[in-house]
Design an enzyme around this catalytic site. Structure first.
Site, PDB file in Angstrom:
ATOM      1  N   ASP A 326      23.527   1.991  17.804  1.00 24.57           N
ATOM      2  CA  ASP A 326      23.891   0.981  16.785  1.00 24.57           C
ATOM      3  C   ASP A 326      24.988   1.439  15.917  1.00 24.57           C
ATOM      4  OD1 ASP A 326      23.693  -1.645  15.489  1.00 24.57           O
ATOM      5  OD2 ASP A 326      22.165  -0.347  14.126  1.00 24.57           O
ATOM      6  N   ASP A 635      18.401   1.621  14.151  1.00 27.44           N
ATOM      7  CA  ASP A 635      17.619   1.701  13.046  1.00 27.44           C
ATOM      8  C   ASP A 635      16.882   0.324  12.667  1.00 27.44           C
ATOM      9  OD1 ASP A 635      19.808   0.434  12.119  1.00 27.44           O
ATOM     10  OD2 ASP A 635      20.129   1.297  10.446  1.00 27.44           O
ATOM     11  N   ASP A 639      16.833  -3.391  17.270  1.00 29.04           N
ATOM     12  CA  ASP A 639      17.256  -2.494  18.104  1.00 29.04           C
ATOM     13  C   ASP A 639      16.039  -2.186  18.872  1.00 29.04           C
ATOM     14  OD1 ASP A 639      20.107  -1.784  17.477  1.00 29.04           O
ATOM     15  OD2 ASP A 639      19.219  -0.684  15.593  1.00 29.04           O
TER      16      ASP A 639
END
Length: 896
Positions: A326, A635, A639
């Site tokens: 990410d 995080d 995700d």
């Protein structure tokens, strides 16, 4: 047709509610019965007993349990007890290390809003979020956690922080009147609010359209539960190895039993001999040693800021070939930072990261003072005064209270020595025109900035602010803002924007007093332009080097984010992840590809922007289907699905949500992408060490099989009884094997590509070495047995003969452990004392063996007798054969 496609009138009609009255109590109760509580259902967890049974579902363990049962049936209770004790210890270790149940759904529940402001029966009231039902009218204000998915019906300067769900680095502006035709990603549904996201600015009102598992966050929770646990590469290899060893063990036992019967030996004798062979063949300590070594690896990784929750994930990290990361909070700092400023026709670089107000201002690479440019302080002051955010350092770490974009400007002012507290005290705000998304500006009125005057400060979108300015503050003068000057400023704005900077401009207007009737056209026209600030959520400074290390190790780094393509590409380009724009792709483009086509797309694409959680899962799945061992780093809630689907899910420990941390197998306690590289290195070391002790254990065990098998073929008595073989395996399979498990990294371990996960643990080179070593071990033991039979002839000396073989075999295997520390480098090159744990392990194991030989109660249990000095001279002479043979083999065949 989705809720965001429908008009406000259609939504109210379909859900049978009224925007002013809401639902009545009776209707609300009926809907709770129909839709259930606004909660997420937890998945049933495995019981302790099911986990315990799973520990015994191993082919080798089953064979050992059968061997223990047969031993007990024929009266060999000590043997049965020792075998079962080893099996139970292994199971306890496995449960202890992997006893953490998954907590993903519980974490999602914790994120849910505890209470919500709702209109029922025409009155606004506060209700537990769990009691919210579809059709409820929810009132939203800054600071609120949205209790359910809502279709907005009113909005006033409404901004919602959706980073945990979409990955977007700044709050999203919402507009209840927005009309959306056709499909739209979560980040583009500007008339929707989503459960567990946070209102950061403004106010609004929404109709609840989804509760519990029918929300976007509930959809994620449901999908997390639906994914089956997949075996790690090490599990697959150990299971394959176990089946091969188990099958060979059964075949060898049957052959030896048949040969013995044909030789006229007793059935009971051959049954016990077959059990001896089964015990000798099976490295019963292997599962326990793997567990312990992985556990040691977990502790070493924790020392390097990577907490590994799932034991086998330690090794899988070493096989990682793709890291999907990410952007927001992982590759970047998740803290908007002013990095560029334009004032007095000069472009400045602003140093420092995050919200800590520390950093130099540079012009053409040289640091300048705050008074070097006449309007630099004006630019920072306007941005900080026309601002509703402030910095908080109460926890010892700077964070922004309010909008992150405004927080970045406050930090910029702080770097120039101007705090919001100081500015607002010196120049009090007396009136304001709040920001709204239509005009894209906000203005505030302040006294005392210019003596005897009132000044309105305006900040907003550059193109709009520039169009409303007639003058410009330039090098200490106020001059006409000509078309030429405006074009120059707009060029700078475009340059900033092409670097994926979020740009705001600052202007002001001087008044004799605050106008009696405020209007946008009156206040925000004929202003004096001051300058621009460009900000970005910057890349973490250590990530660039980490990505280079990944490339050197043959690992691909891929960015998957909910943010905009331009921003994502700029960050990726800066980090060295991409070379051209054709390596970046929008999430919406993925919908046009079939799964088969996507497998080709992922081979060249390195940046995916504006992706949904489902897109992330598709990308990870395609990479896995292409044969990659995939790590997903993230995080946010958005995700979680991909973290679950990936071979290794890696969550951020500081900025990560509980959902991400509890879904992932690995947590980075320092939120440092570079820690991933350290964890991969540890994973490679661990797998290398696992291969070393598998090599050591199997060569020893095959040597034991050859010893027993050849002795029977030669018509000799069985050289060792089952309990002796168990002890032998226990002392050689435990301490020395564990010492091999903590061996240091061999040179160049991070300078070669990830290993092919399809290759078995026992490659061709290892098999050759195992056979060679096994022959050397069995030859040394057979020679000692032959000498003992000549030195101590007669059936009455059988126990003495076996004692000599027992001591020779154990000593030979302990000495050979030193050679097993590397399959390529000789002992002279790596050094005898560079792994002191091996020295200690060999000494401890040898001391225990001496105790078995010389302590009466132990010698009776293990059917051995004390040895003389002459016996020990013979033992040592033969015991060195495998060590010397191993070193010669490396020199001849490994070219080292």
């Amino acid at each position: 047709m989705e809720w965001y496609n429908k008009s406000k009138k259609d939504v109210l009609s379909e859900l049978g509610t009224d925007e002013d009255f809401g639902l009545n109590d009776q209707e609300a109760l009926q809907r709770i019965e129909k839709y259930g509580k606004n909660e997420l259902e937890a998945q049933a967890k495995k019981s302790f007993w099911s986990k315990l049974v799973a520990q015994f579902a191993d082919f080798l363990i089953i064979i050992l349990i059968i061997a223990a049962g047969i031993s007990a049936a024929v009266g060999e209770k000590e043997d049965a007890f020792v075998i079962l004790a080893i099996v139970v210890i292994n199971a306890v270790l496995g449960i202890y290390q992997e006893g953490k149940a998954e907590k993903s759904v519980e974490a999602l529940q914790k994120m849910s809003a505890p209470n919500a402001k709702v209109i029922r029966n025409g009155n606004q009231m506060v209700l537990p979020a769990a009691d919210i039902v579809p059709g409820d009218v929810v009132v939203l204000e800054a600071g609120d956690i949205i209790p359910a998915d809502v279709r907005l019906i009113e909005s006033s300067n409404l901004k919602i922080e959706e980073a945990s769900l979409t990955g977007e680095s700044v709050p999203v502006e919402k507009d209840a009147k927005a009309s959306i035709a056709g499909p739209a990603g979560i980040g583009d549904r500007h008339n929707m609010g989503f459960s567990s996201t946070i209102v950061t600015y403004g106010r609004g009102k929404g109709i609840v359209v989804g509760t519990g598992h029918r929300t976007e966050i509930g959809n994620i929770a449901t999908k997390i539960q639906s994914y089956d646990e997949e075996q790690t590469p090490l599990q697959i290899k150990l299971n394959q190895l176990g089946k091969v060893l188990g099958t060979l063990t059964i075949i060898i036992c049957v052959v030896v039993f048949g040969v013995g019967i044909l030789q006229g030996r007793e059935v009971l004798e051959m049954l016990l001999t077959s059990i001896s062979l089964a015990v000798a063949a099976i490295p019963e300590g292997l599962p326990a040693i793997v567990t312990i070594v992985l556990s040691i690896g977990m502790n070493r990784m924790a020392g390097r800021n990577a907490i590994v929750k799932k034991l086998l994930a330690v090794e899988t990290l070493g096989a990682t070939s793709v890291i999907c990361s990410d952007k927001t909070g992982t590759l970047t700092q998740n803290e908007m930072t002013v990095v560029k400023a334009y004032v007095d026709d000069k472009i400045l670089e602003i140093e420092g990261g995050g919200y800590e107000p520390v950093g130099a201002v540079k012009l053409e690479g040289r640091q300048i003072t705050v008074d070097a440019l006449p309007n630099l302080i004006n630019l920072a002051s306007i941005g900080a005064l026309a601002n509703d955010a402030h910095l908080d350092n109460s926890s010892g770490m700077y964070k922004v209270i309010g909008d992150p974009t405004e927080g970045a400007i406050v930090t910029f002012a702080g770097k120039l020595g101007k705090t919001t507290e100081q500015l607002n005290k010196s120049y009090p705000r007396v009136n304001e025109l709040p920001f709204d998304s239509a005009r894209k500006m906000m203005s505030t009125f302040h006294t005392d900035y210019i003596e005897g005057k009132v000044v309105s400060f305006t900040k907003g979108a550059p193109d709009i602010v520039i169009s409303r300015c007639s003058k410009i503050a330039l090098n200490g003068e106020i001059v006409d803002f000509t078309k030429e000057l405006k074009d120059r400023v707009l060029d700078v704005n475009r340059t900033f924007a092409r670097s994926a900077l979020r740009v705001l401009s600052a202007a002001y207007k001087v008044w004799d007093q605050v106008p009696e009737h405020l209007s946008f056209d009156l206040v925000e026209n004929d202003m004096i332009f001051v300058g621009l600030v460009g900000m970005i959520d910057p890349a973490r400074p250590e990530v660039k080097d980490a990505i280079k290390e990944c490339k050197d190790a043959g690992i691909e780094a891929v960015m998957i984010t909910g943010d905009y393509k331009e921003t994502a590409y700029a960050i990726a380009k800066d980090l060295g992840m991409v070379e051209s724009e054709d390596q970046a792709m929008m999430g919406a483009e993925l919908d046009a590809f079939s799964d088969e086509e996507l497998r080709e797309v992922v081979k060249k694409t390195k940046v995916y922007a504006r992706v949904s959680p489902d897109h992330k899962v598709r990308i990870v799945t395609a990479l896995k289907e292409n044969g990659h061992i995939t790590s997903m780093t993230g995080d946010g809630v958005n995700d979680a699905l991909a973290l679950k689907k990936a071979d290794i899910g890696v969550a951020m420990g500081i900025t990560g949500t509980d959902v991400a941390k509890n879904t992932a197998e690995v947590i980075l306690t320092d939120d440092n992408f570079a820690t991933i590289v350290n964890a991969v290195e540890e994973g490679r070391i661990i797998f290398s060490n696992i291969k070393k002790f598998v090599f050591f254990l199997l060569s020893c065990n095959i040597g034991e099989i050859l010893l027993v098998f050849v002795s029977i073929l030669l018509g000799w008595e069985v050289p060792l009884v089952p309990i002796q073989l168990l002890w032998l395996n226990l002392v050689t399979d435990s301490f020395p094997a564990m010492a091999l498990g903590v061996e240091n990294a061999e040179p160049g371990i991070m300078n070669h590509p990830p290993r092919d996960t399809k290759e078995p643990i026992l490659d061709r080179g290892m098999l050759g070495g195992i056979v060679f070593q096994a022959i050397a071990i069995s030859a040394a033991s057979l020679l000692s047995y032959y000498w003992a039979m000549k030195a101590y002839p007669g059936a009455e000396n059988l126990v003495h003969e076996r004692s000599i073989v027992f001591a020779t075999l154990i000593t030979a295997e302990l000495l050979r452990a030193f050679s097993s520390r590397s399959q390529e480098f000789t002992l002279f090159k790596i050094g005898v004392f560079t792994n002191m744990r091996m020295v200690q392990a060999v000494f401890a194991s040898f001391a225990l063996t001496v105790a078995v030989l010389y302590v009466p109660i132990l010698s009776d249990i293990f059917n051995v007798v004390p040895l003389s000095m002459l016996d020990w001279e013979i033992v040592m002479m033969f015991a060195f054969i495998p060590l010397v043979a191993g070193e010669v083999y490396k020199k001849l065949f490994k070219n080292k």
